[in-house]
Design a protein around this motif. Structure first.
Motif, short mmCIF file in Angstrom:
data_model
loop_
_atom_site.label_atom_id
_atom_site.label_comp_id
_atom_site.label_asym_id
_atom_site.label_seq_id
_atom_site.Cartn_x
_atom_site.Cartn_y
_atom_site.Cartn_z
N LEU A 97 -14.46 9.02 -25.85
CA LEU A 97 -14.81 9.96 -24.79
C LEU A 97 -15.49 9.27 -23.62
N LEU A 98 -16.26 8.23 -23.90
CA LEU A 98 -16.88 7.48 -22.80
C LEU A 98 -15.81 6.79 -21.97
N HIS A 99 -14.76 6.26 -22.61
CA HIS A 99 -13.68 5.62 -21.87
C HIS A 99 -12.84 6.64 -21.09
N LEU A 100 -12.75 7.86 -21.61
CA LEU A 100 -11.90 8.88 -21.00
C LEU A 100 -12.69 9.90 -20.20
N ARG A 101 -13.97 9.64 -19.94
CA ARG A 101 -14.78 10.64 -19.24
C ARG A 101 -14.27 10.91 -17.83
N THR A 102 -13.54 9.95 -17.22
CA THR A 102 -12.98 10.18 -15.89
C THR A 102 -11.93 11.27 -15.91
N PHE A 103 -11.25 11.45 -17.05
CA PHE A 103 -10.14 12.39 -17.15
C PHE A 103 -10.54 13.68 -17.85
N LEU A 104 -11.83 13.90 -18.03
CA LEU A 104 -12.34 15.14 -18.60
C LEU A 104 -13.22 15.83 -17.56
N ALA A 105 -13.08 17.13 -17.46
CA ALA A 105 -13.92 17.88 -16.54
C ALA A 105 -15.39 17.75 -16.96
N SER A 133 -11.38 23.63 -26.14
CA SER A 133 -11.81 23.42 -24.77
C SER A 133 -11.22 22.16 -24.14
N LEU A 134 -10.58 21.32 -24.94
CA LEU A 134 -9.99 20.10 -24.40
C LEU A 134 -8.84 20.39 -23.46
N ASP A 135 -8.09 21.45 -23.73
CA ASP A 135 -6.92 21.76 -22.90
C ASP A 135 -7.32 21.94 -21.45
N THR A 136 -8.30 22.80 -21.21
CA THR A 136 -8.74 23.04 -19.84
C THR A 136 -9.45 21.83 -19.26
N GLY A 137 -10.27 21.15 -20.08
CA GLY A 137 -11.00 19.99 -19.58
C GLY A 137 -10.08 18.87 -19.15
N LEU A 138 -9.04 18.59 -19.93
CA LEU A 138 -8.08 17.55 -19.54
C LEU A 138 -7.23 17.98 -18.36
N GLU A 139 -6.90 19.26 -18.29
CA GLU A 139 -6.10 19.75 -17.16
C GLU A 139 -6.84 19.52 -15.85
#
Length: 370
Positions: free
Chosen positions: A46-54, A128-134
């Motif tokens: 999640l730290l690596h992908l925090r740019t792509f999460l709301a 909640s990942l669906d909306t966050g990644l979108e």
């Protein structure tokens, strides 16, 4: 008041209970360590992908709570292993006898509560990942061109690394790049008339009609954006048997050997949203399964320790004492159990009458010589 769920424990069952608890406690230690590893791995991802999460996505709370629950489970297993082994020796059990009651209460309230909370988050938060990644992927694609804007200068590199590492393109597919300007403005000539006001009709990627000149540009200068029917190089698959087709993907005549109605073998077929969603939900599902198993193990260890503790209390702390002992969960209710544990802790802090140090005689004062 009668004890709650009493259980008669003769000598041999008491010894088997202590030995089984020792083994079960070490299994709980192993399960707690695995939870620490899995939750730590998920937290790093999640730290690596925090740019792509709301930023508002609550999914990041799952690994943090799971880390705490894993640490408490590991500690409970170590306490259970030490107490069960010490119960087999009358000389080693007295120190555990004093603190085992408060430890059981703390492990049940703290450890059980954390495991239940982490398990609930593992079941509820993946949705909640669906909306966050979108939202996160959409924002990252919109800032792909901002290589010189403070705060967004790394968006291009991170998104390219994401598409190359996870073999994905765009948010839901490569056509998502047609609707955002991903070419940096520093590479566009503002004096070029094609860049300034060229606005041909929108082209469908499935159309077979000839397009006008400069058809690589599907909607230039739309709301000030320079849009083309091309994709970044990171969408190209290195396993393709032919050179990658990045530009003019909507023009059926630009690439004679390419049929736009067939799947594009040059580009990654999957969107990054689906790939990341499956990846993170898979990690959350694995962590949730381990949390459920650990909760079951911790429940068994705490119940076994409680029965062993109450049985040994009736024998004065000696496991091989004569006669049968009765173990129970509560002596007469939860309130009575907490009161008994508190009183036992106070008694343990007071020295025994035989162990009280003798009072020292007052020092004699030296009398002056006559």
């Amino acid at each position: 008041m009668a004890p709650v769920l009493p259980l008669v424990l003769p000598l041999r069952p008491r010894i088997r209970l202590a030995q089984g608890l020792w083994l079960l406690s070490w299994i709980l230690v192993l399960a707690g360590g695995l939870i620490l590893l899995c939750s730590g791995h998920l937290l790093v991802q999640l730290l690596h992908l925090r740019t792509f999460l709301a930023p508002s996505c609550p999914f990041t709370a799952l690994p943090q709570v799971a880390l705490a629950a894993g640490a408490v489970a590991l500690g409970t297993g170590l306490v259970g292993a030490g107490a069960s082994r010490a119960s087999l020796d009358a000389a080693q059990y007295p120190p555990w006898r004093r603190v085992l009651g408060p430890m059981l209460a703390a492990g049940t309230a703290g450890g059980g509560g954390l495991l239940v909370l982490a398990l609930g988050l593992a079941l509820a938060l993946p949705g909640s990942l669906d909306t966050g990644l979108e939202e996160g992927l959409g924002a990252a694609m919109a800032h792909y061109k901002d290589t010189e804007v403070p705060g967004h200068c790394h968006a291009k590199r991170l998104l390219d690394e994401l598409q190359l590492r996870h073999h994905c393109c765009g948010r839901h597919g490569y056509k998502d790049w047609f609707g955002v300007q991903w070419v940096s403005s520093r590479y566009l000539d503002p004096n070029d008339q094609d860049v300034v006001d060229f606005s041909p009709r929108p082209l469908s990627p499935d159309t077979l009609t000839p397009c006008p000149s400069l058809c690589s540009r599907i909607q230039s200068n739309v709301e000030g954006l320079y849009l083309i029917d091309g994709v970044p190089f990171s969408c190209c698959s290195p396993h393709s048997p032919r050179p990658c087709l990045q530009n003019q993907l909507s023009d059926p005549h630009a690439h004679p050997l390419f049929d736009p109605r067939q799947p594009n073998l040059n580009l990654w077929a999957q969107g990054c949203h689906g790939v990341l969603l499956g990846h993170l939900q898979g990690l959350a599902s694995t962590l949730g399964s381990m949390l459920a198993v650990t909760f079951l193990l911790q429940t068994l260890v705490l119940l076994g320790l409680r029965y062993l503790q109450t049985a040994l209390e009736g024998l004065g702390g000696v496991i091989d004492g004569e006669g049968e002992a009765q173990g129970y969960l509560f002596p007469g209710g939860l309130r009575d159990m907490l009161k008994t544990a508190w009183l036992q802790g106070e008694v343990a802090q007071r020295p025994a009458p035989g162990e009280a140090p003798p009072e020292e005689a007052p020092a004699k004062e030296d009398l002056p010589e006559a």
